[in-house]
Design a protein around this motif. Sequence first.
Motif, PDB file in Angstrom:
ATOM      1  N   ALA A 126       0.824  -1.220   0.000  1.00  0.00           N
ATOM      2  CA  ALA A 126       0.000   0.000   0.000  1.00  0.00           C
ATOM      3  C   ALA A 126       0.858   1.269   0.000  1.00  0.00           C
ATOM      4  O   ALA A 126       0.563   2.228  -0.732  1.00  0.00           O
ATOM      5  CB  ALA A 126      -0.953  -0.005   1.186  1.00  0.00           C
ATOM      6  N   VAL A 127       1.915   1.294   0.814  1.00  0.00           N
ATOM      7  CA  VAL A 127       2.738   2.515   0.893  1.00  0.00           C
ATOM      8  C   VAL A 127       3.325   2.841  -0.478  1.00  0.00           C
ATOM      9  O   VAL A 127       3.322   4.006  -0.908  1.00  0.00           O
ATOM     10  CB  VAL A 127       3.846   2.366   1.962  1.00  0.00           C
ATOM     11  CG1 VAL A 127       4.892   3.467   1.813  1.00  0.00           C
ATOM     12  CG2 VAL A 127       3.237   2.435   3.359  1.00  0.00           C
ATOM     13  N   ASP A 128       3.823   1.820  -1.190  1.00  0.00           N
ATOM     14  CA  ASP A 128       4.379   2.055  -2.538  1.00  0.00           C
ATOM     15  C   ASP A 128       3.315   2.650  -3.449  1.00  0.00           C
ATOM     16  O   ASP A 128       3.586   3.550  -4.249  1.00  0.00           O
ATOM     17  CB  ASP A 128       4.909   0.748  -3.145  1.00  0.00           C
ATOM     18  CG  ASP A 128       6.132   0.235  -2.397  1.00  0.00           C
ATOM     19  OD1 ASP A 128       6.774   1.053  -1.706  1.00  0.00           O
ATOM     20  OD2 ASP A 128       6.419  -0.967  -2.493  1.00  0.00           O
ATOM     21  N   MET A 129       2.095   2.124  -3.339  1.00  0.00           N
ATOM     22  CA  MET A 129       1.000   2.643  -4.179  1.00  0.00           C
ATOM     23  C   MET A 129       0.722   4.111  -3.860  1.00  0.00           C
ATOM     24  O   MET A 129       0.575   4.930  -4.763  1.00  0.00           O
ATOM     25  CB  MET A 129      -0.276   1.824  -3.960  1.00  0.00           C
ATOM     26  CG  MET A 129      -0.270   0.465  -4.613  1.00  0.00           C
ATOM     27  SD  MET A 129      -1.945  -0.201  -4.646  1.00  0.00           S
ATOM     28  CE  MET A 129      -1.913  -1.291  -3.277  1.00  0.00           C
ATOM     29  N   TRP A 130       0.664   4.436  -2.574  1.00  0.00           N
ATOM     30  CA  TRP A 130       0.384   5.826  -2.179  1.00  0.00           C
ATOM     31  C   TRP A 130       1.470   6.777  -2.683  1.00  0.00           C
ATOM     32  O   TRP A 130       1.171   7.845  -3.236  1.00  0.00           O
ATOM     33  CB  TRP A 130       0.279   5.945  -0.649  1.00  0.00           C
ATOM     34  CG  TRP A 130      -1.055   5.531  -0.106  1.00  0.00           C
ATOM     35  CD1 TRP A 130      -1.346   4.363   0.540  1.00  0.00           C
ATOM     36  CD2 TRP A 130      -2.285   6.272  -0.179  1.00  0.00           C
ATOM     37  NE1 TRP A 130      -2.681   4.343   0.885  1.00  0.00           N
ATOM     38  CE2 TRP A 130      -3.277   5.487   0.457  1.00  0.00           C
ATOM     39  CE3 TRP A 130      -2.644   7.511  -0.709  1.00  0.00           C
ATOM     40  CZ2 TRP A 130      -4.600   5.913   0.575  1.00  0.00           C
ATOM     41  CZ3 TRP A 130      -3.956   7.942  -0.599  1.00  0.00           C
ATOM     42  CH2 TRP A 130      -4.914   7.147   0.032  1.00  0.00           C
ATOM     43  N   LEU A 131       2.727   6.355  -2.493  1.00  0.00           N
ATOM     44  CA  LEU A 131       3.831   7.252  -2.881  1.00  0.00           C
ATOM     45  C   LEU A 131       3.899   7.414  -4.398  1.00  0.00           C
ATOM     46  O   LEU A 131       4.290   8.466  -4.899  1.00  0.00           O
ATOM     47  CB  LEU A 131       5.160   6.725  -2.331  1.00  0.00           C
ATOM     48  CG  LEU A 131       5.280   6.735  -0.795  1.00  0.00           C
ATOM     49  CD1 LEU A 131       6.603   6.145  -0.346  1.00  0.00           C
ATOM     50  CD2 LEU A 131       5.113   8.146  -0.227  1.00  0.00           C
ATOM     51  N   ALA A 132       3.464   6.379  -5.139  1.00  0.00           N
ATOM     52  CA  ALA A 132       3.484   6.467  -6.609  1.00  0.00           C
ATOM     53  C   ALA A 132       2.277   7.241  -7.131  1.00  0.00           C
ATOM     54  O   ALA A 132       2.395   8.049  -8.055  1.00  0.00           O
ATOM     55  CB  ALA A 132       3.511   5.059  -7.208  1.00  0.00           C
TER      56      ALA A 132
END
Length: 284
Positions: free
Chosen positions: A91-97
Amino acid sequence: MTRFIYIADTHFGTSRMAYQQQQGYPEKLGSILSELDAWIRKDGEVDFVLHGGDMVNSATEANIRKARGAFRLSVPVYLCLGNHDLTAPDAVDMWLAEAPEFFPGKSPDYCLRFGDSIIHIVPNHWEEVPYYWNDKQEPHFRPHQIARLNESLRKYPDAVHLLSTHSPVFGIPVEQTGFGEAFHVPPPSFTRTVLDFVQQYPRVRCVLAAHNHVNTHVVEEGVHFVTVSSLSETPFEFRLIELGPGILKMSTVSLISRMDFEAKYDYNKTFVQGRKRDREFEEL
Ligand SMILES: [Fe+2]
């Protein structure tokens, strides 16, 4: 002086919230956010909006992308990730992208610094897997978060510090609910961790949280512990916080009179909106 709006638990991307305290209208978030932005433009003095978590109902790329569009307001929006924002292991990778502007430090943990005021965004964890939530309600911080906070608080000893996390630090007091015991109580270990921290650093004046969908304001150790009701639930409320040299002030604003749809309200649960002392304070 910094003036910001604190909102939470919008649950974008569903028409039915699994947990709510008043009737929720997450499917109407387009209208609700448009009225919030109209309020911000009319007020003219809001620096930014801080979202205390559960911006979306579940973490998918599509949901995050659409939320980014829906939460494009006249002022910057920052996010402290909640459990519903972390329903995928990546999820964090998705948010930052997909929505990097919500995280100015390019990390889920970051600081907002305005003159001599600093807001530390510290999203608590819930499970063994970091920054991920399936079903456990075991709020805690990780050593890297505590180390970062220690470093930042020692670096700016004269600043006024606020913490923002998603899990409440205290249950909702019986004096507010009228229930037999405190409601929606976090595990004592989480309360202890945060209390130890504020005792160590008296410059931490306020801890902002969310998750319970209730307006609370508990004062412990001289620190203001605040939660906010869900912006998606009637009567669509937010906190307005003013922070500056020698001033910490909070008020609560409702958008209900601006809504163009009929919104149900349960008058048996007015504790959700809180007493006067849960809705405002001013510390000089
Ligand atoms: Fe939550």
